[in-house]
Structures are given as C-alpha cells and as structure tokens.
Design a protein around this motif. Sequence first.
Motif, mmCIF file in Angstrom:
data_model
loop_
_atom_site.group_PDB
_atom_site.id
_atom_site.type_symbol
_atom_site.label_atom_id
_atom_site.label_comp_id
_atom_site.label_asym_id
_atom_site.label_seq_id
_atom_site.Cartn_x
_atom_site.Cartn_y
_atom_site.Cartn_z
ATOM 1 N N TYR A 264 2.700 -16.226 1.884
ATOM 2 C CA TYR A 264 3.825 -16.226 0.946
ATOM 3 C C TYR A 264 3.721 -15.059 -0.040
ATOM 4 C CZ TYR A 264 4.587 -20.868 2.833
ATOM 5 O OH TYR A 264 4.806 -21.916 3.685
ATOM 6 N N SER A 265 4.868 -14.620 -0.550
ATOM 7 C CA SER A 265 4.921 -13.509 -1.509
ATOM 8 C C SER A 265 5.636 -13.957 -2.774
ATOM 9 C CB SER A 265 5.709 -12.333 -0.914
ATOM 10 O OG SER A 265 5.106 -11.904 0.264
ATOM 11 N N GLY A 266 5.542 -13.105 -3.788
ATOM 12 C CA GLY A 266 6.290 -13.347 -5.025
ATOM 13 C C GLY A 266 5.506 -14.174 -6.024
ATOM 14 N N PRO A 267 5.994 -14.213 -7.289
ATOM 15 C CA PRO A 267 5.233 -14.850 -8.376
ATOM 16 C C PRO A 267 5.020 -16.356 -8.194
ATOM 17 C CG PRO A 267 7.420 -14.156 -9.122
ATOM 18 C CD PRO A 267 7.232 -13.564 -7.766
ATOM 19 N N ARG A 268 5.919 -17.028 -7.470
ATOM 20 C CA ARG A 268 5.735 -18.480 -7.284
ATOM 21 C C ARG A 268 4.610 -18.789 -6.296
ATOM 22 N NH1 ARG A 268 9.593 -21.053 -10.057
ATOM 23 N NH2 ARG A 268 11.564 -19.961 -10.313
ATOM 24 N N SER A 269 4.133 -17.779 -5.572
ATOM 25 C CA SER A 269 3.103 -18.018 -4.549
ATOM 26 C C SER A 269 1.689 -17.966 -5.117
ATOM 27 C CB SER A 269 3.214 -16.985 -3.434
ATOM 28 O OG SER A 269 4.542 -16.828 -3.053
ATOM 29 N N THR B 13 6.881 -5.898 4.958
ATOM 30 C CA THR B 13 6.632 -4.598 4.309
ATOM 31 C C THR B 13 5.145 -4.393 4.085
ATOM 32 O OG1 THR B 13 8.730 -4.814 3.158
ATOM 33 C CG2 THR B 13 7.201 -3.164 2.295
ATOM 34 N N MET B 14 4.493 -5.444 3.559
ATOM 35 C CA MET B 14 3.052 -5.358 3.300
ATOM 36 C C MET B 14 2.301 -5.006 4.587
ATOM 37 S SD MET B 14 0.540 -8.461 2.189
ATOM 38 C CE MET B 14 -1.083 -8.498 2.919
ATOM 39 N N TRP B 15 2.622 -5.697 5.680
ATOM 40 C CA TRP B 15 1.852 -5.495 6.914
ATOM 41 C C TRP B 15 2.231 -4.210 7.631
ATOM 42 C CZ3 TRP B 15 -2.715 -7.266 7.777
ATOM 43 C CH2 TRP B 15 -3.124 -8.365 7.036
ATOM 44 N N ARG B 16 3.493 -3.794 7.512
ATOM 45 C CA ARG B 16 3.862 -2.472 8.052
ATOM 46 C C ARG B 16 2.964 -1.422 7.398
ATOM 47 N NH1 ARG B 16 8.972 -0.004 5.437
ATOM 48 N NH2 ARG B 16 7.395 0.104 3.781
ATOM 49 N N PRO C 93 -6.589 -8.923 13.861
ATOM 50 C CA PRO C 93 -6.178 -10.311 14.106
ATOM 51 C C PRO C 93 -4.724 -10.589 13.702
ATOM 52 C CG PRO C 93 -8.381 -10.275 13.190
ATOM 53 C CD PRO C 93 -7.893 -8.856 13.154
ATOM 54 N N HIS C 94 -4.268 -10.002 12.596
ATOM 55 C CA HIS C 94 -2.862 -10.189 12.230
ATOM 56 C C HIS C 94 -1.939 -9.600 13.300
ATOM 57 C CE1 HIS C 94 -3.820 -11.696 8.210
ATOM 58 N NE2 HIS C 94 -2.532 -11.930 8.060
ATOM 59 N N LEU C 95 -2.306 -8.435 13.818
ATOM 60 C CA LEU C 95 -1.468 -7.790 14.848
ATOM 61 C C LEU C 95 -1.421 -8.659 16.110
ATOM 62 C CD1 LEU C 95 0.101 -5.079 14.978
ATOM 63 C CD2 LEU C 95 -1.755 -4.234 16.409
ATOM 64 N N VAL D 235 0.828 -1.212 0.000
ATOM 65 C CA VAL D 235 0.000 0.000 0.000
ATOM 66 C C VAL D 235 0.865 1.267 0.000
ATOM 67 C CG1 VAL D 235 -1.714 1.287 1.329
ATOM 68 C CG2 VAL D 235 -1.959 -1.177 1.055
ATOM 69 N N GLY D 236 1.974 1.235 0.723
ATOM 70 C CA GLY D 236 2.848 2.412 0.803
ATOM 71 C C GLY D 236 3.571 2.734 -0.492
ATOM 72 N N ALA D 237 3.563 1.811 -1.463
ATOM 73 C CA ALA D 237 4.246 2.040 -2.741
ATOM 74 C C ALA D 237 3.271 2.456 -3.840
ATOM 75 C CB ALA D 237 4.996 0.778 -3.161
ATOM 76 N N MET D 238 1.963 2.520 -3.526
ATOM 77 C CA MET D 238 0.942 2.793 -4.558
ATOM 78 C C MET D 238 1.116 4.190 -5.180
ATOM 79 S SD MET D 238 -1.352 0.265 -4.976
ATOM 80 C CE MET D 238 -1.816 -1.270 -4.139
ATOM 81 N N ALA D 239 1.418 5.212 -4.361
ATOM 82 C CA ALA D 239 1.490 6.585 -4.883
ATOM 83 C C ALA D 239 2.609 6.696 -5.919
ATOM 84 C CB ALA D 239 1.704 7.576 -3.739
ATOM 85 N N ALA D 240 3.781 6.147 -5.598
ATOM 86 C CA ALA D 240 4.934 6.273 -6.503
ATOM 87 C C ALA D 240 4.649 5.582 -7.836
ATOM 88 C CB ALA D 240 6.172 5.679 -5.849
#
Length: 288
Positions: free
Chosen positions: A107-112, A211-214, A169-171, A52-57
């Motif tokens: 999991y992250s990335g294209p293999r997930s 990064t995603m959850w931060r 719940p994640h927190l 979410v923090g990278a959406m603006a750029a």
Amino acid sequence: MRANGLAGQIVGHAKSAETRATALELGLCDHVYATAAEAVAGADLVVLAVPVGAMAAIAEEIGPHLAPGCTVTDVGSVKQAVIAAVAPYIPEGVQFIPGHPMAGTEYSGPRSGFATLFQNRWWLLTPAPEVDPAALARLQLLLTGMGAKVNLMDPPHHDQVLAVVSHTPHLIAYTMVGVADHLAQVSNSEVIEYSASGFRDFTRIAASDPTMWRDVFLTNKDAVLDILGRFAEELFVLQRAIRMGDGDHLHDYFTRTRAIRRGIIEAGQDTSAPDFGRSPASKPAGAA
Ligand SMILES: NC(=O)C1=CN([C@@H]2O[C@H](COP(=O)(O)OP(=O)(O)OC[C@H]3O[C@@H](n4cnc5c(N)ncnc54)[C@H](O)[C@@H]3O)[C@@H](O)[C@H]2O)C=CC1
Ligand SMILES: O=C(O)C(=O)Cc1ccc(O)cc1
C-alpha cells in the motif's frame, strides 16, 4: 517518530493537497507545505521518501534551502542511483546519509503508515566513508528509537543483495500474476478463488505501486539483470528435469532449498516463521 516522541516538530511536503490534508488529519505532521523548499527550511533532518526516479528533482529543489548542520537521508529501495541523483545537490556543511528500511507493504500514501512498521526490521544505511560520525550516530539513534535494527553497507553491495532478496522476487511475482491473467482457460475469479498461499502472496506483491517498482527496475538494472539471468538458467535446468522425468534432480534441488529456509529460521532471522517449540525461550524450564 511521532508515537515514540523522537522529534520536536515534524513537517511534511507532498505534491497533492489531498495527501497534505490527510497527513495533518492523521496527526503525522505538525505543518505541511506545498513545496519541498519551504518544508526543509531550518530542518535538522530531512527524509526523502519519493520514488527513486524522483529523487534528483527533489534534491535539486531543496539543495539551496538546507540549513548548515542538517542531515539528509532517504528511504529509496536502490542506493547507487539515489546517491548519484542526490549527492550533487547536497551543499557544504550538510550530511547526506542514504538509507533503506527493509519494511513496507503493497500500500502507498499516508494512510498506509503505522507506528510499528519498523519494529524489529532492518534499516540499512550506506554512508560515504567521510560522513560525520556524530551525524551518523544521531540518525542511528533515531532509527533504533523507532524499533529498527541498523546495519551499514556499501552501496554496490546493497543493490546486489536487494536484487536477490527483493527486486527480482517482485519481478517474478509480477510475471506470474501476468501469466495467470493471460491464460484464457483460467478465469480471474478462479485465480482468486483457488489461489493457494504462494500465489496469494504473488498477487499481494503484484499490487504494489507501479511507479515505485518501475523506478526500482530502471535504476537497479545491472544487478537485477544479473540475478534474472541466473534465475533463468536455474529455471531451464528444472524445466529440463521435469521434461525428462528426472525426479532425483528435483528432489535434491528441493532438499537443498529447504535446508536454506530452515537455516534462516534457526538463525532467528524470520519472525514470521512458526516456532514449533524450537526456540530456547519456548522450552520448559530446565530442558536441555
Ligand atoms: N512501499 C514500500 O514497501 C517501501 C518503499 N520504499 C521506498 O520508499 C520510497 C517511497 O515509497 P512509498 O512511501 O511507498 O511511496 P508513496 O507512494 O506512499 O509516497 C511517495 C510520495 O512521493 C510523491 N512523489 C512522487 N513523484 C514525485 C515527484 N516527482 N516529485 C515530488 N513528489 C513525488 C508522491 O506524490 C507520494 O506522496 C520509494 O523510493 C521506495 O522505493 C522503501 C522501503 C519499502
Ligand atoms: O510488501 C512487501 O512484501 C515488501 O517487500 C515491502 C518492501 C518493498 C520495497 C522495499 O524496498 C522494502 C520492502
């Protein structure tokens, strides 16, 4: 999209050359580009799938390169912050329809990714009232084509609901795994060896992308702080009941929460729950 033949051509962008090569190798993309600006040129649909923090750029980079008639959507876990970040860069003649698939893994990335990820899962859309209905209908058709169930929501309500059912719940999971880690008398190997399924789920969730959850917590701050405050109040009440030996309070509380869970299952909203022969389809023919 690929598995169900829903797109003529799928092109992708990722910052790392390794991710781009993997996306090609797996056949996820027909072409990959080193810049987002190149990837979106001439596209009918652009899907933003960054933290979410990278959406603006990303939106700032692609804005000038979007073709008239294009639709931009995203999959970010928070909606008000993404709309504030992206909408200013969407040019005239391009539709922005914010979205959030309620499906994923730790999991992250294209293999997930896997083709059935969205099967029978909710995909929430939070379009502005003035969005072009034809563009919205086209996107809905694509999402249902991937097996998703689509619902429309207004962005503040989305962020509040998600704070309750996902973000807080994640927190709590992150915190509980941190607590276990800090207990000197309980070794990490004991935590892994003896963890019952509840704690095992916490460790799975706590393995999600940092990064995603931060970014989720920084951008859905107000809703998460509200729910966290309510959570802390309830926790203190239960803590007091345990300290005072108030078994009736604990029993009443757990009876109420069990009724909520059973209500969810009876409404048919939890496909992971065992059926125990309750659903009409599992009853023998002619049974009442
Ligand atoms: N993982 C999950 O279970 C779910 C994730 N989401 C949302 O989907 C979005 C993407 O998450 P995933 O696909 O899980 O992540 P991912 O880690 O698999 O992919 C994210 C991509 O964004 C790229 N990226 C990161 N920062 C960037 C930047 N500053 N500029 C350009 N590219 C950048 C990364 O290199 C990576 O290729 C997030 O907004 C997340 O909140 C939504 C539903 C479920
Ligand atoms: O892995 C899990 O249990 C998840 O909860 C996946 C997930 C993560 C973030 C979302 O915004 C939606 C779904």
